[in-house]
Design a protein around this motif. Structure first.
Motif, PDB file in Angstrom:
ATOM      1  N   THR A   1       0.821  -1.208   0.000  1.00  0.00           N
ATOM      2  CA  THR A   1       0.000   0.000   0.000  1.00  0.00           C
ATOM      3  C   THR A   1       0.855   1.258   0.000  1.00  0.00           C
ATOM      4  N   THR A   2       2.177   1.097  -0.092  1.00  0.00           N
ATOM      5  CA  THR A   2       3.096   2.230  -0.078  1.00  0.00           C
ATOM      6  C   THR A   2       4.301   1.913  -0.949  1.00  0.00           C
ATOM      7  N   ALA A   3       4.960   2.959  -1.411  1.00  0.00           N
ATOM      8  CA  ALA A   3       6.181   2.780  -2.207  1.00  0.00           C
ATOM      9  C   ALA A   3       7.430   2.868  -1.336  1.00  0.00           C
ATOM     10  N   ALA A   4       7.261   2.900  -0.011  1.00  0.00           N
ATOM     11  CA  ALA A   4       8.407   3.006   0.894  1.00  0.00           C
ATOM     12  C   ALA A   4       9.372   1.853   0.661  1.00  0.00           C
ATOM     13  N   THR A   5      10.670   2.140   0.755  1.00  0.00           N
ATOM     14  CA  THR A   5      11.693   1.113   0.513  1.00  0.00           C
ATOM     15  C   THR A   5      12.492   0.766   1.764  1.00  0.00           C
ATOM     16  N   GLY A   6      12.090   1.282   2.914  1.00  0.00           N
ATOM     17  CA  GLY A   6      12.784   0.973   4.149  1.00  0.00           C
ATOM     18  C   GLY A   6      12.004   1.455   5.349  1.00  0.00           C
ATOM     19  N   PHE A   7      12.411   1.028   6.534  1.00  0.00           N
ATOM     20  CA  PHE A   7      11.678   1.321   7.765  1.00  0.00           C
ATOM     21  C   PHE A   7      11.496   2.819   7.989  1.00  0.00           C
ATOM     22  N   LEU A   8      12.541   3.598   7.790  1.00  0.00           N
ATOM     23  CA  LEU A   8      12.474   5.025   8.079  1.00  0.00           C
ATOM     24  C   LEU A   8      11.598   5.794   7.090  1.00  0.00           C
ATOM     25  N   ASP A   9      11.245   5.167   5.986  1.00  0.00           N
ATOM     26  CA  ASP A   9      10.333   5.803   5.028  1.00  0.00           C
ATOM     27  C   ASP A   9       8.875   5.649   5.431  1.00  0.00           C
ATOM     28  N   LEU A  10       8.600   4.762   6.381  1.00  0.00           N
ATOM     29  CA  LEU A  10       7.223   4.426   6.714  1.00  0.00           C
ATOM     30  C   LEU A  10       6.648   5.364   7.769  1.00  0.00           C
ATOM     31  N   THR A  11       5.505   5.963   7.469  1.00  0.00           N
ATOM     32  CA  THR A  11       4.786   6.795   8.432  1.00  0.00           C
ATOM     33  C   THR A  11       3.758   5.944   9.172  1.00  0.00           C
ATOM     34  N   ASP A  12       3.150   6.524  10.194  1.00  0.00           N
ATOM     35  CA  ASP A  12       2.064   5.826  10.887  1.00  0.00           C
ATOM     36  C   ASP A  12       0.940   5.481   9.913  1.00  0.00           C
ATOM     37  N   GLU A  13       0.677   6.400   8.986  1.00  0.00           N
ATOM     38  CA  GLU A  13      -0.381   6.163   8.003  1.00  0.00           C
ATOM     39  C   GLU A  13      -0.037   4.985   7.099  1.00  0.00           C
ATOM     40  N   ASP A  14       1.234   4.855   6.740  1.00  0.00           N
ATOM     41  CA  ASP A  14       1.662   3.724   5.920  1.00  0.00           C
ATOM     42  C   ASP A  14       1.457   2.405   6.662  1.00  0.00           C
ATOM     43  N   TRP A  15       1.845   2.371   7.928  1.00  0.00           N
ATOM     44  CA  TRP A  15       1.655   1.162   8.737  1.00  0.00           C
ATOM     45  C   TRP A  15       0.170   0.819   8.850  1.00  0.00           C
ATOM     46  N   GLN A  16      -0.657   1.834   9.098  1.00  0.00           N
ATOM     47  CA  GLN A  16      -2.086   1.585   9.260  1.00  0.00           C
ATOM     48  C   GLN A  16      -2.695   1.047   7.978  1.00  0.00           C
ATOM     49  N   ALA A  17      -2.345   1.645   6.834  1.00  0.00           N
ATOM     50  CA  ALA A  17      -2.890   1.200   5.555  1.00  0.00           C
ATOM     51  C   ALA A  17      -2.456  -0.234   5.252  1.00  0.00           C
ATOM     52  N   GLY A  18      -1.179  -0.538   5.520  1.00  0.00           N
ATOM     53  CA  GLY A  18      -0.683  -1.888   5.270  1.00  0.00           C
ATOM     54  C   GLY A  18      -1.376  -2.928   6.121  1.00  0.00           C
ATOM     55  N   PHE A  19      -1.589  -2.619   7.391  1.00  0.00           N
ATOM     56  CA  PHE A  19      -2.239  -3.579   8.276  1.00  0.00           C
ATOM     57  C   PHE A  19      -3.741  -3.662   8.017  1.00  0.00           C
ATOM     58  N   ASP A  20      -4.369  -2.550   7.622  1.00  0.00           N
ATOM     59  CA  ASP A  20      -5.791  -2.606   7.273  1.00  0.00           C
ATOM     60  C   ASP A  20      -6.033  -3.590   6.139  1.00  0.00           C
ATOM     61  N   LEU A  21      -5.188  -3.539   5.121  1.00  0.00           N
ATOM     62  CA  LEU A  21      -5.387  -4.395   3.949  1.00  0.00           C
ATOM     63  C   LEU A  21      -4.928  -5.822   4.194  1.00  0.00           C
ATOM     64  N   ASN A  22      -3.758  -5.998   4.781  1.00  0.00           N
ATOM     65  CA  ASN A  22      -3.127  -7.312   4.848  1.00  0.00           C
ATOM     66  C   ASN A  22      -3.426  -8.111   6.112  1.00  0.00           C
ATOM     67  N   PHE A  23      -3.903  -7.455   7.150  1.00  0.00           N
ATOM     68  CA  PHE A  23      -4.172  -8.155   8.404  1.00  0.00           C
ATOM     69  C   PHE A  23      -5.580  -7.914   8.916  1.00  0.00           C
ATOM     70  N   LEU A  24      -5.943  -6.655   9.105  1.00  0.00           N
ATOM     71  CA  LEU A  24      -7.251  -6.376   9.695  1.00  0.00           C
ATOM     72  C   LEU A  24      -8.400  -6.755   8.777  1.00  0.00           C
ATOM     73  N   SER A  25      -8.184  -6.780   7.468  1.00  0.00           N
ATOM     74  CA  SER A  25      -9.239  -7.254   6.571  1.00  0.00           C
ATOM     75  C   SER A  25      -9.603  -8.705   6.908  1.00  0.00           C
ATOM     76  N   ALA A  26      -8.593  -9.509   7.220  1.00  0.00           N
ATOM     77  CA  ALA A  26      -8.841 -10.901   7.608  1.00  0.00           C
ATOM     78  C   ALA A  26      -9.507 -10.978   8.977  1.00  0.00           C
ATOM     79  N   VAL A  27      -9.025 -10.185   9.920  1.00  0.00           N
ATOM     80  CA  VAL A  27      -9.628 -10.158  11.261  1.00  0.00           C
ATOM     81  C   VAL A  27     -11.114  -9.852  11.149  1.00  0.00           C
ATOM     82  N   ARG A  28     -11.451  -8.849  10.363  1.00  0.00           N
ATOM     83  CA  ARG A  28     -12.852  -8.420  10.237  1.00  0.00           C
ATOM     84  C   ARG A  28     -13.698  -9.460   9.516  1.00  0.00           C
ATOM     85  N   ALA A  29     -13.134 -10.094   8.495  1.00  0.00           N
ATOM     86  CA  ALA A  29     -13.876 -11.134   7.772  1.00  0.00           C
ATOM     87  C   ALA A  29     -14.116 -12.347   8.664  1.00  0.00           C
ATOM     88  N   VAL A  30     -13.093 -12.743   9.411  1.00  0.00           N
ATOM     89  CA  VAL A  30     -13.234 -13.890  10.316  1.00  0.00           C
ATOM     90  C   VAL A  30     -14.284 -13.603  11.383  1.00  0.00           C
TER      91      VAL A  30
END
Length: 254
Positions: A88-117
């Motif tokens: 969900t982001t073009a970041a290439t390393g840890f220091l490039d990632l914002t809180d928003e990047d982390w949230q978007a990544g987890f919403d799609l890749n993890f929390l989508s599954a949590v919510r579906a389950v």
């Protein structure tokens, strides 16, 4: 082999293309009824199943709406395949990632599954059904270029194990399938080939060698789909709580 899937009712998230589309096709070919969730209209998915929902699965209510539609349409649910995911982001390393990047990544890749389950479990407990979560080899093989994605997929594998322990005694089997590089549109995208990326210098055919794939070839979406369908069937009643790799030999350690 009869997978005993005739008439079984399934939800597949991220079903519009790639692995999700292959899973939808494989399930319907075995006689299952499939409700496919996709963010945008997919003629290929509509050709595979008449039951589709356009939905953003990264939103808090998206997965629940998809599951609710399936239960309403089919009168219950036997299989949930949590496939939706990706960068969900073009970041290439840890220091490039914002809180928003982390949230978007987890919403799609993890929390989508949590919510579906969460939405599907009442129906799956009733039918003694199965959940298959699509993870990634990066859940075990972290890459600095895929930091938030790798972390989300590792969390998904952990969730699988926890769910299997809690709901296995109630008849629900839960497994993860973790692919290595799968030849989907992500790799064929012309924009990927055109950008100044050192990983693209030798062309697509050289990628498996440079990534250390023992087979020397990408994994086909249909290979992943076959593994998912087998785990979703009732042919392997003792298979639960496991992370099943299909990585073309990418991981070299036990």
């Amino acid at each position: 082999m009869d997978l005993q899937l005739e008439g079984r009712r399934a939800v597949v998230t991220g079903a519009g293309r790639g692995i999700g589309l292959a899973v939808a096709r494989a399930l319907t070919s075995e006689g299952a009824l499939v409700m496919g969730g996709t963010r945008s209209d997919s003629p290929a998915l509509r050709a595979a199943t008449p039951h589709t929902v356009e939905v953003d699965l990264a939103t808090p209510d998206g997965p629940g709406r998809l599951v609710e539609k399936a239960v309403e349409t089919f009168g219950g649910l036997d299989i949930l395949v949590n496939n939706v995911g990706g960068r969900t982001t073009a970041a290439t390393g840890f220091l490039d990632l914002t809180d928003e990047d982390w949230q978007a990544g987890f919403d799609l890749n993890f929390l989508s599954a949590v919510r579906a389950v969460r939405a599907a479990l009442p129906a799956l407990i009733e039918s003694r059904g199965a959940i298959v979560n699509i993870g990634s080899v990066n859940g075990r093989l972290p890459s600095p270029r895929l930091t938030e994605y790798s972390a989300a997929k590792a969390a998904l594998a952990n969730l699988t194990k926890t769910l299997s322990e809690e709901f296995g005694p109630r008849g629900v089997r839960v497994n993860t399938v973790s692919p290595g590089p799968v030849l989907t549109d992500v790799w064929r995208n012309p924009r990927r080939a055109a950008r100044p990326d050192p990983d693209a210098e030798d062309g697509l055919a050289e990628v498996p060698r440079r990534m250390g794939l023992t087979t020397g070839e990408f994994i086909a979406p249909e290979e992943v789909a076959d593994m998912v369908v087998l785990l979703a069937s009732r042919r392997l009643p003792g298979a639960t709580g496991a992370d099943w790799l299909i990585d073309a030999g990418m991981l070299k350690s036990l």
